[in-house]
Design an enzyme around this catalytic site. Structure first.
Site, PDB file in Angstrom:
ATOM      1  N   ASP A  96      15.713 -19.756  -4.332  1.00 28.30           N
ATOM      2  CA  ASP A  96      14.577 -18.864  -4.500  1.00 28.30           C
ATOM      3  C   ASP A  96      14.928 -17.379  -4.490  1.00 28.30           C
ATOM      4  O   ASP A  96      14.046 -16.531  -4.397  1.00 28.30           O
ATOM      5  CB  ASP A  96      13.501 -19.153  -3.446  1.00 28.30           C
ATOM      6  CG  ASP A  96      14.060 -19.567  -2.101  1.00 28.30           C
ATOM      7  OD1 ASP A  96      15.284 -19.444  -1.892  1.00 28.30           O
ATOM      8  OD2 ASP A  96      13.289 -20.030  -1.249  1.00 28.30           O
ATOM      9  N   HIS A 153      13.441 -24.319   8.447  1.00 26.82           N
ATOM     10  CA  HIS A 153      12.476 -23.524   9.215  1.00 26.82           C
ATOM     11  C   HIS A 153      11.858 -24.278  10.393  1.00 26.82           C
ATOM     12  O   HIS A 153      11.135 -23.663  11.188  1.00 26.82           O
ATOM     13  CB  HIS A 153      11.338 -23.047   8.304  1.00 26.82           C
ATOM     14  CG  HIS A 153      11.744 -22.042   7.276  1.00 26.82           C
ATOM     15  ND1 HIS A 153      12.428 -20.887   7.584  1.00 26.82           N
ATOM     16  CD2 HIS A 153      11.557 -22.024   5.922  1.00 26.82           C
ATOM     17  CE1 HIS A 153      12.644 -20.199   6.467  1.00 26.82           C
ATOM     18  NE2 HIS A 153      12.130 -20.870   5.456  1.00 26.82           N
ATOM     19  N   HIS A 187      14.794 -17.062   2.059  1.00 29.34           N
ATOM     20  CA  HIS A 187      14.111 -16.917   3.343  1.00 29.34           C
ATOM     21  C   HIS A 187      15.114 -17.188   4.475  1.00 29.34           C
ATOM     22  O   HIS A 187      15.885 -18.148   4.414  1.00 29.34           O
ATOM     23  CB  HIS A 187      12.945 -17.896   3.454  1.00 29.34           C
ATOM     24  CG  HIS A 187      11.916 -17.739   2.365  1.00 29.34           C
ATOM     25  ND1 HIS A 187      11.988 -18.433   1.172  1.00 29.34           N
ATOM     26  CD2 HIS A 187      10.817 -16.953   2.281  1.00 29.34           C
ATOM     27  CE1 HIS A 187      10.965 -18.090   0.405  1.00 29.34           C
ATOM     28  NE2 HIS A 187      10.244 -17.186   1.055  1.00 29.34           N
ATOM     29  N   ASP A 217      19.336 -19.612   1.093  1.00 28.12           N
ATOM     30  CA  ASP A 217      17.917 -19.531   0.753  1.00 28.12           C
ATOM     31  C   ASP A 217      17.446 -18.082   0.869  1.00 28.12           C
ATOM     32  O   ASP A 217      17.933 -17.334   1.718  1.00 28.12           O
ATOM     33  CB  ASP A 217      17.135 -20.419   1.729  1.00 28.12           C
ATOM     34  CG  ASP A 217      15.737 -20.752   1.275  1.00 28.12           C
ATOM     35  OD1 ASP A 217      14.894 -19.838   1.266  1.00 28.12           O
ATOM     36  OD2 ASP A 217      15.468 -21.913   0.953  1.00 28.12           O
TER      37      ASP A 217
END
Length: 398
Positions: A266, A141, A179, A177
Site C-alpha cells: 500500500d 496490527h 502502515h 507495509d
C-alpha cells in the site's frame, strides 16, 4: 545458488472476509494466484497446512492474546452471536461500525491464517526449505487484547514467538507495509532477540499514528526496534534509499538467524488509503534487498507474509507476484529487470476474473511506466526530510 522455496496454501484462510465493501478482501489472493499461473510461475506443489497445525495455532493464539479477547472473538464468530457479546464488541475493536467488524466464522478463518504462518516458519526453520511465502498472513496490527486495522489475531507475532520458543533463533522482522507494524513491535518491544524494522508513512498523517524514530525498544530490548517514518508523497528513490541503508545496518549489527518479512503493498501511488507516491519499482527492489540480507546473515532463511494493500487489481497481484519471483529465483526476473523489455509484459488474458470493480484499464507490464507521472513538486524537500529522519533513526543502531 538456487534456494528451495515453498508456497503456503491459502485456501483455508479465504473465509477471512468482512463484507463485500470492505477494502481488505480475499480477491487479492485470487488475482495474484491467477497472474502467477498464467505466467507459468505458480508452484507445482504447495505446502498444505496439516490438520494438526490448527491445534498449534489455537495454542499460539491463546499464548499471545488475552483470554477474554479470544472468548469474545469466538462468541462473535457465531452466525447469530449472543447480544452480550455484541455489546462487548467495541471494547475489543470488533464493533460493527469500526474498521475490523466481526463476521461469522472469523475465529476459524484467522486461526487458519495463524496456522499457515506457523507452517511457513517450521518449513524454513526445520531446513526443509530456505524460503517460505504465506500471502494470507501479515495481520500485523492485532494486539493482545484487541483487533485493529483489519487484523484479528497477530499471525506474524505468533510465527516469531514460535521460532523463538522452538528453535531459539534470533529474528529480524521487516515490515514494508505503508502502515506502521505496531502490533508486532509492541509484542517484542522488550525482547533483545527480536529486531523489528518498519518502513511506513509517518504516523503524523496515517493510521495507526505510531512508528516514530524515538520508538527504539525498551528495557533489554532497547536498540532492537527501528522505525522509518516517511514523508507523504515520498517517491521510489527516497523510499529505497532509506530502506536499503536501514536494512543493511540492522542486519549487520543484529546478525539474525532468520528474517520474517511482511509485504503490505500500500505504499504505491495508486493505493487509496495512503499518501506515498511510489511505483512498482519498490516491490521489485525490496524483496531483492531482503533476500540479499538473508543470504548474507541467516544462511538464506527467509519467511515472507502478505499484509495490506487496497488497489486489488493494479498493484497487489503484481507486487506479490514479484515477491514470489524473487523468492523462487524465477528466470522471468531477467526480462523484468530489462534484458528483454517486450518479455516484461503481463501475460495475455490476465486477469480472467470479471467484476464490476475491475478498472477499465490495467497496467500492461510488471513494472510501471512512470514517464507520464506528474513529479512531486516538493521532491527535494521530501527527500531531505527523509534523510534527516533516517540519520536520527540510525543513531542507536551500531
Amino acid at each position: 545458488m538456487s534456494k528451495r522455496s515453498v508456497w503456503v496454501d491459502t485456501s483455508g484462510s479465504k473465509g477471512y472476509r468482512f463484507h463485500d465493501e470492505h477494502p481488505f478482501h480475499p480477491i487479492r489472493l485470487e488475482l495474484t494466484e491467477q497472474l502467477l499461473r498464467l505466467s507459468g510461475e505458480f508452484p507445482a506443489a504447495e505446502l498444505i497446512v496439516p490438520p494438526f497445525a490448527e491445534e498449534e495455532a489455537e495454542q499460539a493464539i491463546c499464548k499471545l492474546h488475552r483470554h477474554d479477547y479470544v472468548d469474545t472473538v469466538l462468541a462473535l464468530s457465531e452466525e447469530h452471536p449472543d447480544p452480550e457479546a455484541v455489546r462487548k464488541a467495541d471494547a475489543f475493536g470488533l464493533g460493527a461500525d469500526g474498521d475490523t467488524p466481526f463476521f461469522p466464522g472469523m475465529h476459524a478463518a484467522t486461526r487458519s491464517i495463524v496456522a499457515g504462518s506457523l507452517a511457513a516458519a517450521d518449513a524454513v526453520m526445520s531446513g526443509s526449505a530456505d524460503h517460505a511465502l504465506h500471502l494470507a498472513g501479515g495481520l500485523h496490527h492485532a494486539f493482545p487484547d484487541r483487533a485493529a486495522g483489519f487484523c484479528i489475531y497477530n499471525d506474524a507475532a505468533a510465527a516469531i514467538s514460535h521460532i523463538r520458543e522452538k528453535y531459539g533463533a534470533r529474528v529480524l522482522y521487516v515490515d514494508t507495509d505503508v502502515h506502521h507494524g505496531d502490533g508486532v513491535q509492541w509484542f517484542f518491544y522488550t525482547d533483545p532477540d527480536v529486531f523489528t524494522l518498519s518502513i511506513h508513512e509517518t504516523g503524523k498523517f496515517l493510521f495507526p499514528g505510531s512508528g516514530f524514530h524515538h520508538e527504539r525498544g525498551d528495557s533489554s530490548g532497547y536498540g532492537a526496534c527501528l522505525n522509518l517514518s516517511m514523508e507523504p508523497y515520498t517517491e521510489d528513490e527516497s523510499w529505497l534509499e532509506c530502506f536499503g541503508e536501514a536494512l543493511a545496518r540492522a542486519a549487520a549489527v543484529f546478525r539474525p538467524d532468520v528474517i520474517v518479512s511482511q509485504h503490505g503493498c500500500d505504499a504505491h501511488a495508486f493505493d487509496p488509503l495512503a499518501h506515498i507516491h511510489c511505483s512498482m519499482k519498490i516491490y521489485r527492489e525490496m524483496p531483492r534487498m531482503i533476500r540479499e540480507c538473508a543470504d548474507t546473515y541467516s544462511q538464506g532463511r527467509w519467511i515472507a507474509l502478505g499484509g495490506g494493500g487496497y488497489d486489488h487489481w493494479r498493484v497487489i497481484p503484481r507486487a506479490w507476484s514479484l515477491l514470489w519471483l524473487e523468492m523462487s529465483s524465477s528466470p522471468l526476473l531477467k526480462a523484468i529487470d530489462g534484458d528483454s523489455p517486450n518479455a516484461a509484459l503481463l501475460p495475455l488474458g490476465w486477469p480472467q476474473l470479471e467484476s464490476p470493480d475491475r478498472p477499465d484499464e490495467l497496467p500492461p507490464g510488471w513494472l510501471d511506466d512512470t514517464s507520464d507521472w506528474t513529479p512531486m513538486p516538493r521532491r527535494t524537500e521530501i527527500t531531505a526530510k527523509n534523510r534527516e529522519m533516517l540519520a536520527i533513526a540510525l543513531q542507536h543502531i551500531g
